[in-house]
Design a protein around this motif. Structure first.
Motif, short mmCIF file in Angstrom:
data_model
loop_
_atom_site.label_atom_id
_atom_site.label_comp_id
_atom_site.label_asym_id
_atom_site.label_seq_id
_atom_site.Cartn_x
_atom_site.Cartn_y
_atom_site.Cartn_z
N ARG A 308 0.83 -1.21 0.00
CA ARG A 308 0.00 0.00 0.00
C ARG A 308 0.86 1.26 0.00
NH1 ARG A 308 -5.38 -0.91 1.11
NH2 ARG A 308 -5.85 -3.10 1.57
N GLU A 309 1.89 1.26 0.81
CA GLU A 309 2.79 2.42 0.84
C GLU A 309 3.46 2.63 -0.51
OE1 GLU A 309 5.55 2.13 4.03
OE2 GLU A 309 4.00 2.12 5.59
N ALA A 310 3.87 1.53 -1.14
CA ALA A 310 4.52 1.65 -2.45
C ALA A 310 3.56 2.24 -3.48
CB ALA A 310 5.02 0.28 -2.92
N LEU A 311 2.30 1.79 -3.47
CA LEU A 311 1.33 2.28 -4.44
C LEU A 311 0.99 3.75 -4.22
CD1 LEU A 311 -1.06 -0.82 -4.46
CD2 LEU A 311 0.28 0.01 -6.40
N ILE A 312 0.93 4.15 -2.96
CA ILE A 312 0.52 5.52 -2.64
C ILE A 312 1.69 6.50 -2.75
CG2 ILE A 312 -0.32 7.03 -0.80
CD1 ILE A 312 -1.91 4.61 0.25
N LEU A 313 2.87 6.09 -2.25
CA LEU A 313 3.97 7.04 -2.11
C LEU A 313 4.94 7.05 -3.29
CD1 LEU A 313 4.81 6.46 1.66
CD2 LEU A 313 3.29 8.18 0.65
N LYS A 314 5.02 5.94 -4.04
CA LYS A 314 5.97 5.89 -5.15
C LYS A 314 5.28 6.36 -6.44
CE LYS A 314 9.28 2.46 -3.64
NZ LYS A 314 10.47 3.28 -3.94
N THR A 315 5.81 7.40 -7.03
CA THR A 315 5.20 7.99 -8.22
C THR A 315 5.56 7.20 -9.47
OG1 THR A 315 5.42 10.15 -7.17
CG2 THR A 315 4.94 10.12 -9.53
N HIS A 316 4.55 6.93 -10.27
CA HIS A 316 4.73 6.29 -11.58
C HIS A 316 5.39 4.91 -11.49
CE1 HIS A 316 3.38 9.92 -13.53
NE2 HIS A 316 4.32 10.62 -12.93
N ILE A 317 5.12 4.18 -10.43
CA ILE A 317 5.66 2.83 -10.34
C ILE A 317 4.59 1.83 -10.75
CG2 ILE A 317 5.04 2.28 -7.95
CD1 ILE A 317 8.00 1.19 -7.75
N LYS A 318 5.00 0.80 -11.48
CA LYS A 318 4.07 -0.21 -11.97
C LYS A 318 4.21 -1.46 -11.11
CE LYS A 318 3.81 -0.94 -16.39
NZ LYS A 318 4.19 -1.41 -17.77
N VAL A 319 3.09 -1.89 -10.50
CA VAL A 319 3.08 -3.09 -9.66
C VAL A 319 2.24 -4.16 -10.34
CG1 VAL A 319 2.51 -4.07 -7.41
CG2 VAL A 319 3.33 -1.70 -7.57
N ARG A 320 2.82 -5.34 -10.49
CA ARG A 320 2.09 -6.48 -11.05
C ARG A 320 2.16 -7.64 -10.07
NH1 ARG A 320 3.94 -6.56 -17.47
NH2 ARG A 320 2.44 -4.97 -18.17
N LEU A 321 1.01 -8.28 -9.87
CA LEU A 321 0.91 -9.39 -8.93
C LEU A 321 0.35 -10.60 -9.68
CD1 LEU A 321 1.23 -10.19 -5.94
CD2 LEU A 321 -1.06 -9.28 -5.53
N VAL A 337 -6.63 -8.21 -2.92
CA VAL A 337 -6.04 -7.55 -4.08
C VAL A 337 -7.00 -6.50 -4.65
CG1 VAL A 337 -4.55 -9.49 -4.66
CG2 VAL A 337 -6.82 -9.35 -5.69
N LEU A 338 -8.31 -6.74 -4.52
CA LEU A 338 -9.28 -5.73 -4.95
C LEU A 338 -9.15 -4.48 -4.08
CD1 LEU A 338 -11.62 -5.07 -6.86
CD2 LEU A 338 -13.19 -6.02 -5.15
N SER A 339 -8.92 -4.69 -2.79
CA SER A 339 -8.71 -3.57 -1.88
C SER A 339 -7.47 -2.78 -2.27
CB SER A 339 -8.58 -4.09 -0.45
OG SER A 339 -8.26 -3.04 0.45
N LEU A 340 -6.41 -3.49 -2.68
CA LEU A 340 -5.21 -2.80 -3.14
C LEU A 340 -5.48 -2.01 -4.41
CD1 LEU A 340 -2.49 -5.57 -2.62
CD2 LEU A 340 -2.64 -3.42 -1.38
N LYS A 341 -6.26 -2.61 -5.31
CA LYS A 341 -6.54 -1.94 -6.59
C LYS A 341 -7.35 -0.66 -6.41
CE LYS A 341 -7.71 -4.27 -10.27
NZ LYS A 341 -6.62 -3.96 -11.20
N THR A 342 -8.20 -0.61 -5.37
CA THR A 342 -9.00 0.59 -5.17
C THR A 342 -8.14 1.81 -4.83
OG1 THR A 342 -9.33 0.04 -2.83
CG2 THR A 342 -11.02 -0.71 -4.39
N LEU A 343 -6.92 1.56 -4.35
CA LEU A 343 -6.02 2.68 -4.05
C LEU A 343 -5.63 3.43 -5.31
CD1 LEU A 343 -3.60 0.97 -1.50
CD2 LEU A 343 -5.43 2.60 -0.98
N CYS A 344 -5.70 2.74 -6.45
CA CYS A 344 -5.25 3.35 -7.70
C CYS A 344 -6.40 3.89 -8.55
CB CYS A 344 -4.46 2.32 -8.53
SG CYS A 344 -2.91 1.83 -7.75
N MET A 345 -7.61 3.82 -8.02
CA MET A 345 -8.75 4.35 -8.79
C MET A 345 -8.62 5.85 -8.96
SD MET A 345 -11.90 2.12 -7.18
CE MET A 345 -13.12 3.02 -8.18
N GLU A 346 -8.81 6.29 -10.19
CA GLU A 346 -8.78 7.73 -10.53
C GLU A 346 -7.44 8.36 -10.19
OE1 GLU A 346 -12.08 9.76 -8.85
OE2 GLU A 346 -13.57 8.33 -9.60
N SER A 347 -6.37 7.57 -10.28
CA SER A 347 -5.03 8.12 -10.04
C SER A 347 -4.13 7.73 -11.20
CB SER A 347 -4.47 7.57 -8.73
OG SER A 347 -3.12 7.98 -8.57
#
Length: 444
Positions: A308-321, A337-347
């Motif tokens: 979660r910290e990586a998705l929120i704090l790291k700019t323009h990083i691509k995460v694949r699981l 994983v759906l909960s993780l994906k919601t962090l990236c909605m509209e971002s």
């Protein structure tokens, strides 16, 4: 009165001595092994590596920059002159009667027969296994092997997940495959073999020694021998060459109580690799489930928060699981994983993609733009918290020759990610992984 005081003093001294003796004998020490004169100052750091895989015959994915797992393991045995040390959760190399039609199933039996003949070649075999009534281990002991059993249930209420080899204290294997015929036939496995690398082998052997000395213990020692102190960690990485390319490496371990001084914990190693990533983080594990199931299930936040910290704090990083869709896929995995994906909605600065691999993809690794983490665990809370496992971190700059560990593992991940066996599943499909496996046409 004076005699009473003397008694009290004597009683106190006896008590202190008893406590001291208990502490001394609770410490895990390392027996007087042959060291071959190898030290941190003269150990070898110019090493070679190969990535090894087992790809089941019914999976039409080509080997890409890798070699078959059995080829690599037989090569290690060819190079053994004195000592082979193996840690495996269990031993079941001889295939069952129901598997006799699988051509690859014979590979486990062939490997087992090579172990049997090691003593006749003046090579000692030492094995650490989980508690087992394995007939194969009994046969190996009859042929001169030394076998120790690690009772993780008594030590941490967990189990042994570690899977690695140390050969002549200079060659090593680490990966997802245990000594199971399925690992050479029906399971998709991944690992690494590193040759002529006594610096790294010497450090991995310390973990083997720790396991070896725990055979008759039903408690975790309160003191670890100084001989088990880690040689390398995130703050003091081994500087080495892998296939003539500069690299840094260290070995991590779990659970936390199995980490003597300076030994990096697996979860901290994963955290460091993710923190150091700049452009991408690719993760390939069978299961993702940040939950502790010890009686009443509860959320285990450590690994989930790292992502979660990586998705929120790291700019323009691509995460694949990349996870597995198989009979034991827990529906909760999709929820997380759906909960993780919601962090990236509209971002536009946040990217998380999740795919499921049809069947058991037993891989357990992560690769970023500058590092890899290769371990023995699925990313499941119980495994990190209770079970014994090891990991390896290698940091390396990608070069033009594409010969780095980082580049080669990136290629393997992308091959699997883009294969016909990987796809994005809708929420209502996750509980039906068993059905999807039975009707492969539904996967397309």
């Amino acid at each position: 009165m004076k005699s009473q005081q003397k008694c009290i003093v004597i009683f106190a001294l006896v008590g202190c001595c008893a406590v001291l003796i208990a502490l001394i004998f609770s410490a895990v020490d390392v027996w007087g092994d042959e060291e071959d004169g190898i030290t941190e100052d003269n150990c070898s750091k110019k090493c070679q590596f190969v990535l090894v895989e087992n790809i089941p015959e019914d999976v039409t994915i080509p080997y890409k920059g890798t070699i078959p797992l059995t080829t690599g393991l037989h090569d290690l045995l060819d190079k053994a002159h004195r000592l082979v040390e193996i840690v495996s959760p269990f031993w079941d190399l001889n295939s069952t009667k129901n598997a006799f039609q699988l051509p690859q199933a014979k590979q486990g039996e062939i490997l087992f027969h090579r172990f049997i003949h090691l003593r006749s070649q003046s090579v000692n075999l030492r094995v650490v296994s989980g508690p087992s009534d394995s007939s194969e281990l009994k046969v190996l002991m009859q042929h001169g092997a030394d076998v120790h059993y690690l009772n993780m249930k008594a030590l941490t209420k967990g189990q042994l997940n570690s899977s690695f080899w140390v050969v002549d204290r200079k060659h090593i294997y680490m990966g997802s495959a245990g000594m199971d015929w399925r690992s050479f036939s029906t399971m998709k496995e991944f690992g690494i073999i590193i040759y002529d690398c006594s610096c790294l082998a010497m450090d991995l052997n310390k973990i083997f020694s720790l396991y070896w000395q725990l055979q008759y213990k039903d408690f975790v020692p309160s003191i670890w021998s100084k001989k088990l102190t880690a040689l390398y960690n995130k703050d003091k990485s081994l500087q080495l060459y892998l296939n003539d390319t500069e690299a840094k490496a260290y070995i991590s371990s779990s659970p936390d109580v199995f980490c003597p001084k300076d030994r990096m914990k697996d979860i901290e190693a994963i955290n460091r690799v993710i923190q150091d990533a700049n452009t991408f983080i690719y993760i390939s594990v069978t299961n993702y489930l940040p939950v502790l199931n010890s009686g009443q299930p509860k959320y285990w936040s450590r690994i989930d928060n790292i992502l979660r910290e990586a998705l929120i704090l790291k700019t323009h990083i691509k995460v694949r699981l990349l996870l597995s869709c198989w009979e034991q896929t827990d529906p909760l995995s999709f929820n997380f994983v759906l909960s993780l994906k919601t962090l990236c909605m509209e971002s536009i600065n946040c990217s998380l993609e999740v795919k499921f691999f049809r069947g058991i993809n037993h891989n357990k690794y992560m690769v970023t733009d500058n590092s890899v983490y290769l371990g023995n665990f699925n990313w499941v809370g119980n495994e990190f918290f209770f079970n014994a496992g090891v990991g390896m971190v290698i940091s390396q700059q990608v070069n033009e020759k594409n010969s780095s560990v980082v580049e080669k593992m990136k290629v393997v991940f992308e091959r699997d990610w883009n294969s016909q066996y990987s796809k994005t599943l809708q929420p209502d499909k996750i509980p039906e992984c068993r059905t999807l496996l039975q009707n492969s046409s539904d996967w397309k």
